[in-house]
Design a protein around this motif. Structure first.
Motif, PDB file in Angstrom:
ATOM      1  N   LEU A   4     -32.437 -10.582 -18.649  1.00  0.00           N
ATOM      2  CA  LEU A   4     -32.536  -9.432 -17.746  1.00  0.00           C
ATOM      3  C   LEU A   4     -33.093  -9.864 -16.387  1.00  0.00           C
ATOM      4  CD1 LEU A   4     -32.493  -6.473 -16.969  1.00  0.00           C
ATOM      5  CD2 LEU A   4     -34.659  -6.160 -18.217  1.00  0.00           C
ATOM      6  N   LEU A   5     -34.118 -10.708 -16.390  1.00  0.00           N
ATOM      7  CA  LEU A   5     -34.678 -11.184 -15.124  1.00  0.00           C
ATOM      8  C   LEU A   5     -33.642 -11.987 -14.336  1.00  0.00           C
ATOM      9  CD1 LEU A   5     -38.227 -12.253 -16.367  1.00  0.00           C
ATOM     10  CD2 LEU A   5     -37.668 -10.264 -14.951  1.00  0.00           C
ATOM     11  N   ASP A   6     -32.835 -12.784 -15.055  1.00  0.00           N
ATOM     12  CA  ASP A   6     -31.760 -13.522 -14.388  1.00  0.00           C
ATOM     13  C   ASP A   6     -30.717 -12.569 -13.811  1.00  0.00           C
ATOM     14  OD1 ASP A   6     -32.600 -16.140 -14.593  1.00  0.00           O
ATOM     15  OD2 ASP A   6     -31.664 -16.470 -16.538  1.00  0.00           O
ATOM     16  N   GLN A   7     -30.402 -11.524 -14.558  1.00  0.00           N
ATOM     17  CA  GLN A   7     -29.422 -10.546 -14.093  1.00  0.00           C
ATOM     18  C   GLN A   7     -29.924  -9.837 -12.843  1.00  0.00           C
ATOM     19  OE1 GLN A   7     -28.773  -7.048 -16.631  1.00  0.00           O
ATOM     20  NE2 GLN A   7     -26.575  -7.256 -16.311  1.00  0.00           N
ATOM     21  N   MET A   8     -31.185  -9.510 -12.817  1.00  0.00           N
ATOM     22  CA  MET A   8     -31.775  -8.871 -11.643  1.00  0.00           C
ATOM     23  C   MET A   8     -31.735  -9.806 -10.447  1.00  0.00           C
ATOM     24  SD  MET A   8     -34.980  -7.112 -13.698  1.00  0.00           S
ATOM     25  CE  MET A   8     -35.784  -6.333 -12.297  1.00  0.00           C
ATOM     26  N   ALA A   9     -32.044 -11.077 -10.670  1.00  0.00           N
ATOM     27  CA  ALA A   9     -32.002 -12.053  -9.578  1.00  0.00           C
ATOM     28  C   ALA A   9     -30.595 -12.195  -9.025  1.00  0.00           C
ATOM     29  CB  ALA A   9     -32.521 -13.404 -10.072  1.00  0.00           C
ATOM     30  N   ALA A  10     -29.597 -12.237  -9.915  1.00  0.00           N
ATOM     31  CA  ALA A  10     -28.208 -12.364  -9.474  1.00  0.00           C
ATOM     32  C   ALA A  10     -27.775 -11.142  -8.674  1.00  0.00           C
ATOM     33  CB  ALA A  10     -27.291 -12.565 -10.682  1.00  0.00           C
ATOM     34  N   GLY A  11     -28.176  -9.954  -9.112  1.00  0.00           N
ATOM     35  CA  GLY A  11     -27.815  -8.734  -8.406  1.00  0.00           C
ATOM     36  C   GLY A  11     -28.461  -8.632  -7.038  1.00  0.00           C
ATOM     37  N   LEU A  12     -29.668  -9.182  -6.926  1.00  0.00           N
ATOM     38  CA  LEU A  12     -30.331  -9.205  -5.620  1.00  0.00           C
ATOM     39  C   LEU A  12     -29.622 -10.182  -4.682  1.00  0.00           C
ATOM     40  CD1 LEU A  12     -33.938  -9.103  -7.006  1.00  0.00           C
ATOM     41  CD2 LEU A  12     -33.076  -7.500  -5.296  1.00  0.00           C
ATOM     42  N   ASN A  13     -29.200 -11.310  -5.217  1.00  0.00           N
ATOM     43  CA  ASN A  13     -28.530 -12.314  -4.383  1.00  0.00           C
ATOM     44  C   ASN A  13     -27.170 -11.836  -3.880  1.00  0.00           C
ATOM     45  OD1 ASN A  13     -30.198 -14.544  -3.940  1.00  0.00           O
ATOM     46  ND2 ASN A  13     -29.825 -15.364  -5.976  1.00  0.00           N
ATOM     47  N   ASP A  14     -26.425 -11.141  -4.741  1.00  0.00           N
ATOM     48  CA  ASP A  14     -25.074 -10.727  -4.317  1.00  0.00           C
ATOM     49  C   ASP A  14     -25.069  -9.358  -3.642  1.00  0.00           C
ATOM     50  OD1 ASP A  14     -25.125  -8.759  -6.331  1.00  0.00           O
ATOM     51  OD2 ASP A  14     -23.991  -9.969  -7.743  1.00  0.00           O
ATOM     52  N   GLY A  15     -26.246  -8.733  -3.498  1.00  0.00           N
ATOM     53  CA  GLY A  15     -26.339  -7.472  -2.781  1.00  0.00           C
ATOM     54  C   GLY A  15     -25.963  -6.239  -3.578  1.00  0.00           C
ATOM     55  N   SER A  16     -25.835  -6.388  -4.909  1.00  0.00           N
ATOM     56  CA  SER A  16     -25.434  -5.239  -5.732  1.00  0.00           C
ATOM     57  C   SER A  16     -26.619  -4.475  -6.299  1.00  0.00           C
ATOM     58  CB  SER A  16     -24.539  -5.713  -6.883  1.00  0.00           C
ATOM     59  OG  SER A  16     -25.253  -6.565  -7.770  1.00  0.00           O
ATOM     60  N   VAL A  17     -27.821  -4.780  -5.812  1.00  0.00           N
ATOM     61  CA  VAL A  17     -29.022  -4.175  -6.372  1.00  0.00           C
ATOM     62  C   VAL A  17     -29.001  -2.655  -6.304  1.00  0.00           C
ATOM     63  CG1 VAL A  17     -30.189  -4.559  -4.169  1.00  0.00           C
ATOM     64  CG2 VAL A  17     -31.543  -4.086  -6.203  1.00  0.00           C
ATOM     65  N   ASN A  18     -28.509  -2.088  -5.216  1.00  0.00           N
ATOM     66  CA  ASN A  18     -28.517  -0.627  -5.085  1.00  0.00           C
ATOM     67  C   ASN A  18     -27.655   0.046  -6.144  1.00  0.00           C
ATOM     68  OD1 ASN A  18     -30.233  -0.369  -2.764  1.00  0.00           O
ATOM     69  ND2 ASN A  18     -28.555  -1.127  -1.503  1.00  0.00           N
ATOM     70  N   ASP A  19     -26.605  -0.647  -6.592  1.00  0.00           N
ATOM     71  CA  ASP A  19     -25.722  -0.081  -7.602  1.00  0.00           C
ATOM     72  C   ASP A  19     -26.147  -0.445  -9.023  1.00  0.00           C
ATOM     73  OD1 ASP A  19     -24.027   1.009  -5.630  1.00  0.00           O
ATOM     74  OD2 ASP A  19     -22.959  -0.912  -5.438  1.00  0.00           O
ATOM     75  N   ASP A  88     -36.607   3.172  -7.524  1.00  0.00           N
ATOM     76  CA  ASP A  88     -37.188   4.047  -6.505  1.00  0.00           C
ATOM     77  C   ASP A  88     -36.932   3.503  -5.099  1.00  0.00           C
ATOM     78  OD1 ASP A  88     -38.113   5.665  -8.510  1.00  0.00           O
ATOM     79  OD2 ASP A  88     -40.142   4.824  -8.516  1.00  0.00           O
ATOM     80  N   THR A  89     -36.978   2.174  -4.960  1.00  0.00           N
ATOM     81  CA  THR A  89     -36.735   1.564  -3.654  1.00  0.00           C
ATOM     82  C   THR A  89     -35.309   1.808  -3.184  1.00  0.00           C
ATOM     83  OG1 THR A  89     -38.397  -0.168  -4.045  1.00  0.00           O
ATOM     84  CG2 THR A  89     -36.710  -0.627  -2.386  1.00  0.00           C
ATOM     85  N   THR A  90     -34.358   1.681  -4.102  1.00  0.00           N
ATOM     86  CA  THR A  90     -32.952   1.843  -3.719  1.00  0.00           C
ATOM     87  C   THR A  90     -32.630   3.277  -3.306  1.00  0.00           C
ATOM     88  OG1 THR A  90     -32.270   2.263  -6.027  1.00  0.00           O
ATOM     89  CG2 THR A  90     -32.233  -0.021  -5.254  1.00  0.00           C
ATOM     90  N   ARG A  91     -33.488   4.211  -3.623  1.00  0.00           N
ATOM     91  CA  ARG A  91     -33.250   5.604  -3.244  1.00  0.00           C
ATOM     92  C   ARG A  91     -33.659   5.891  -1.808  1.00  0.00           C
ATOM     93  NH1 ARG A  91     -35.658   8.315  -8.825  1.00  0.00           N
ATOM     94  NH2 ARG A  91     -33.788   7.998 -10.106  1.00  0.00           N
ATOM     95  N   LEU A  92     -34.352   4.954  -1.189  1.00  0.00           N
ATOM     96  CA  LEU A  92     -34.780   5.136   0.190  1.00  0.00           C
ATOM     97  C   LEU A  92     -33.653   4.768   1.149  1.00  0.00           C
ATOM     98  CD1 LEU A  92     -38.374   3.610  -0.031  1.00  0.00           C
ATOM     99  CD2 LEU A  92     -37.690   6.006  -0.294  1.00  0.00           C
ATOM    100  N   ALA A  93     -33.701   5.338   2.302  1.00  0.00           N
ATOM    101  CA  ALA A  93     -32.634   5.115   3.293  1.00  0.00           C
ATOM    102  C   ALA A  93     -33.063   4.106   4.344  1.00  0.00           C
ATOM    103  CB  ALA A  93     -32.262   6.442   3.965  1.00  0.00           C
ATOM    104  N   GLY A  94     -32.084   3.410   4.882  1.00  0.00           N
ATOM    105  CA  GLY A  94     -32.297   2.538   6.041  1.00  0.00           C
ATOM    106  C   GLY A  94     -33.326   1.457   5.807  1.00  0.00           C
ATOM    107  N   ASP A  95     -34.181   1.237   6.808  1.00  0.00           N
ATOM    108  CA  ASP A  95     -35.183   0.178   6.745  1.00  0.00           C
ATOM    109  C   ASP A  95     -36.311   0.481   5.766  1.00  0.00           C
ATOM    110  OD1 ASP A  95     -33.761  -1.245   8.597  1.00  0.00           O
ATOM    111  OD2 ASP A  95     -34.946  -0.555  10.319  1.00  0.00           O
ATOM    112  N   VAL A 168     -43.045   5.694   4.511  1.00  0.00           N
ATOM    113  CA  VAL A 168     -42.265   6.094   3.334  1.00  0.00           C
ATOM    114  C   VAL A 168     -42.140   4.954   2.334  1.00  0.00           C
ATOM    115  CG1 VAL A 168     -40.024   6.924   2.536  1.00  0.00           C
ATOM    116  CG2 VAL A 168     -40.983   7.808   4.664  1.00  0.00           C
ATOM    117  N   GLY A 169     -41.688   3.786   2.779  1.00  0.00           N
ATOM    118  CA  GLY A 169     -41.437   2.695   1.850  1.00  0.00           C
ATOM    119  C   GLY A 169     -42.616   1.779   1.600  1.00  0.00           C
ATOM    120  N   TRP A 170     -43.723   1.981   2.314  1.00  0.00           N
ATOM    121  CA  TRP A 170     -44.858   1.081   2.205  1.00  0.00           C
ATOM    122  C   TRP A 170     -45.432   0.986   0.791  1.00  0.00           C
ATOM    123  CZ3 TRP A 170     -50.089   2.521   1.335  1.00  0.00           C
ATOM    124  CH2 TRP A 170     -50.987   1.465   1.423  1.00  0.00           C
ATOM    125  N   PRO A 171     -45.675   2.083   0.061  1.00  0.00           N
ATOM    126  CA  PRO A 171     -46.261   1.948  -1.281  1.00  0.00           C
ATOM    127  C   PRO A 171     -45.392   1.136  -2.236  1.00  0.00           C
ATOM    128  CG  PRO A 171     -46.409   4.213  -0.501  1.00  0.00           C
ATOM    129  CD  PRO A 171     -45.484   3.499   0.428  1.00  0.00           C
TER     130      PRO A 171
END
Length: 223
Positions: A4-19, A88-95, A168-171
């Protein structure tokens, strides 16, 4: 857990984390069922060992497996809350969404890859019966945990921001670092020891210990 940790790392690298973040959270929650199943298998193995006089000559106590399972159970909880923070992070908009930043994604992926390697090494360490092999694996674990700490420190610099600038995103930025630090610390604190069991019958020699003594359910969880 390592997969699972590897899958998360791969998704972060390819930009699919939000999905993908929601699916990661579901999979992290499922680790709880695996923990319970392994706990039952280990209880049966412990009871069998108490009834088997040969167990008195095993070089490592079943306490090692019990302590290792408890450490993995704590780690599973941390992985789950880490996945929750990513959702929760992926639900935030923009920066405000920190994983929209490619550098942050790479830094987080680097940390998760080292933690994944640490989990795999930890599992081998927990079931290693040879003293030399135990020391080699312990050194590997320390190396991966140190690399995870370095990657986490670099990520902390990328995520650093003043609350007034990013209210908004600081916490959530702080939560990500906190969960990563806790997972690494749990693996450090839960390193299996190699205390020998007392030898009550020096004239009797058992068969050479085998990793097959480890319950199959526990081996599967550690993959």
């Amino acid at each position: 857990m390592a997969d699972l940790l590897d899958q998360m790392a791969a998704g972060l690298n390819d930009g699919s984390v939000n999905d993908s973040a929601r699916a990661w959270l579901d999979r992290a929650r499922a680790l709880g069922n695996e923990i319970r199943r392994v706990d039952e298998a280990l209880q049966q193995a412990e009871e069998s060992t108490r009834l088997n006089p040969r167990s008195m000559r095993l070089p490592y106590s079943t306490v090692t497996l019990r302590q290792s399972l408890e450490a993995l159970e704590h780690s599973a909880v941390t992985v789950r809350v880490l996945a929750r923070s990513l959702v929760d992070t992926t639900r935030l908009a923009g920066d405000d969404n920190s994983v929209n930043d490619p550098d942050v994604r790479r830094g987080l992926a680097d940390t998760l890859r080292e933690l994944s390697a640490a989990v795999r090494t930890y599992s081998s360490l927990a079931t290693e019966l040879d003293a030399h092999g135990h020391e080699v694996l312990k050194a590997d674990l320390e190396r991966h945990l140190a690399a995870a700490r370095d990657a986490q420190d670099r990520l902390s610099e990328l995520l650093a921001t003043a609350p007034a600038v990013r209210p908004v995103g600081w916490p959530l930025r702080g939560e990500l670092i906190s969960h990563l630090d806790r997972l690494r610390s749990e693996l450090e604190a839960g390193t299996p020891d190699q205390r020998p069991r007392p030898r009550r019958n020096r004239s009797w020699r058992p068969p050479r210990p085998s990793l097959q003594r480890v319950p199959p359910a526990l081996r599967k969880l550690m993959k």
